[in-house]
Write an enzyme that holds these catalytic residues in place. Structure first.
Site, PDB file in Angstrom:
ATOM      1  CD  GLU A  47      -2.195  -2.040   1.862  1.00 16.83           C
ATOM      2  OE1 GLU A  47      -3.190  -2.771   1.850  1.00 16.83           O
ATOM      3  OE2 GLU A  47      -1.164  -2.324   2.493  1.00 16.83           O
ATOM      4  CB  THR A  48       1.405   3.981  -2.046  1.00 12.93           C
ATOM      5  OG1 THR A  48       2.482   3.089  -2.363  1.00 12.93           O
ATOM      6  CG2 THR A  48       1.895   5.409  -2.118  1.00 12.93           C
TER       7      THR A  48
END
Length: 283
Positions: A47-48
């Site tokens: 995830e970002t």
């Protein structure tokens, strides 16, 4: 394009390189969806996140969460890691001792525990009995024998997981899934087993997460899954109201997640975070 402050945070660990990394862009204003997705693909992390000014009354900040394959309405390790980064960068909550994050699933409350870890209040979970045919196909893709599967639930707290309770931690740790088959089935799978006695470092539950449909064959440490597993397993009497889960051993990680059901019936998911990279990114 301009330079924007950036942090890479390791979540569910106090020791760098042992948890689940998260890329955090500290100011995502003015970026379109295609740019957000392209950057998430470029980081190639599970995830970002992109921090934004809040739009909901009572929120301290807003976050958008992207995997390499798309946007999520909510996720656990990005919630803790983004809050850690926001506080470290000087963020001040409106209410002392309580932080309110806005994301696509709504408002999520966080608190800082006495040991310095952060904990978020898990969103409500929707539970249902999984389709028998799908469950059989998932079991085969995981290489599970029928007697090794004790219980199963479809779990939805924003992300949707097929939760499987297995017979022993050894079964959880030996799995070598057919990730291509899980991707074709379009099913993210979380597997867990209870330690008969406290396991390594006092662990009560061993967890793994397989998310090939969103481009992540195995996630190192997964807050949303651990949240929904707790809501299911505590409700059904498989685990006590407070317990400690471990995740990531098969990937060389050592994630630690503290799960607690409070007196009001809310489930809290806690863990430490540590910043590994601080700098700027051109976006």
């Amino acid at each position: 394009m301009r330079l924007r402050d950036f942090r890479q945070v390791d979540v569910f660990t106090a020791v760098p390189l042992r948890g689940n990394p998260l890329a955090v862009v500290m100011d995502g204003t003015g970026l379109d969806d295609a740019t957000l997705q392209r950057f998430a693909q470029w980081t190639n992390l599970s995830e970002t996140t992109f921090l934004l000014p809040p739009t909901a009354p009572g929120a301290d900040y807003r976050v958008r969460i992207f995997t390499p394959g798309g946007e999520l309405p909510f996720a656990g390790h990005p919630t803790l890691g983004s809050c850690h980064a926001w506080l470290e960068a000087g963020g001040r909550p409106r209410e002392p001792g309580r932080i309110v994050q806005e994301c696509a699933v709504g408002l999520v409350a966080l608190v800082r525990r006495d040991d310095g870890a952060l904990a978020f209040e898990a969103p409500p979970v929707k539970r249902s009995t999984p389709d028998a045919a799908l469950l059989a196909q998932v079991r085969e893709a995981l290489g599970l024998q029928p007697q090794e599967l004790l219980a199963a639930q479809s779990l939805d707290n924003g992300p949707v997981w097929l939760g499987l309770l297995l017979d022993t931690p050894a079964t959880v740790l030996r799995l070598a899934p057919d990730h291509a088959r899980l991707k074709a089935l379009g099913t993210k799978v979380g597997v867990a087993a209870r330690h008969a006695a406290p396991g390594p470092d006092g662990l009560d539950l061993e967890v793994r997460a397989f998310a090939a449909p969103i481009g992540i064959p195995e996630d190192p440490v997964t807050g949303s899954l651990n949240a929904s597993l707790a809501q299911w397993l505590v409700d059904d009497g498989h685990l006590p109201a407070a317990y400690r889960a471990g995740q990531g051993r098969c990937l060389g990680r050592d994630g630690r997640v503290q799960l607690t059901r409070d007196a009001a019936g809310h489930t809290w998911v806690g863990g430490h975070s540590v910043t590994c990279i601080t700098g700027q990114v051109r976006l």
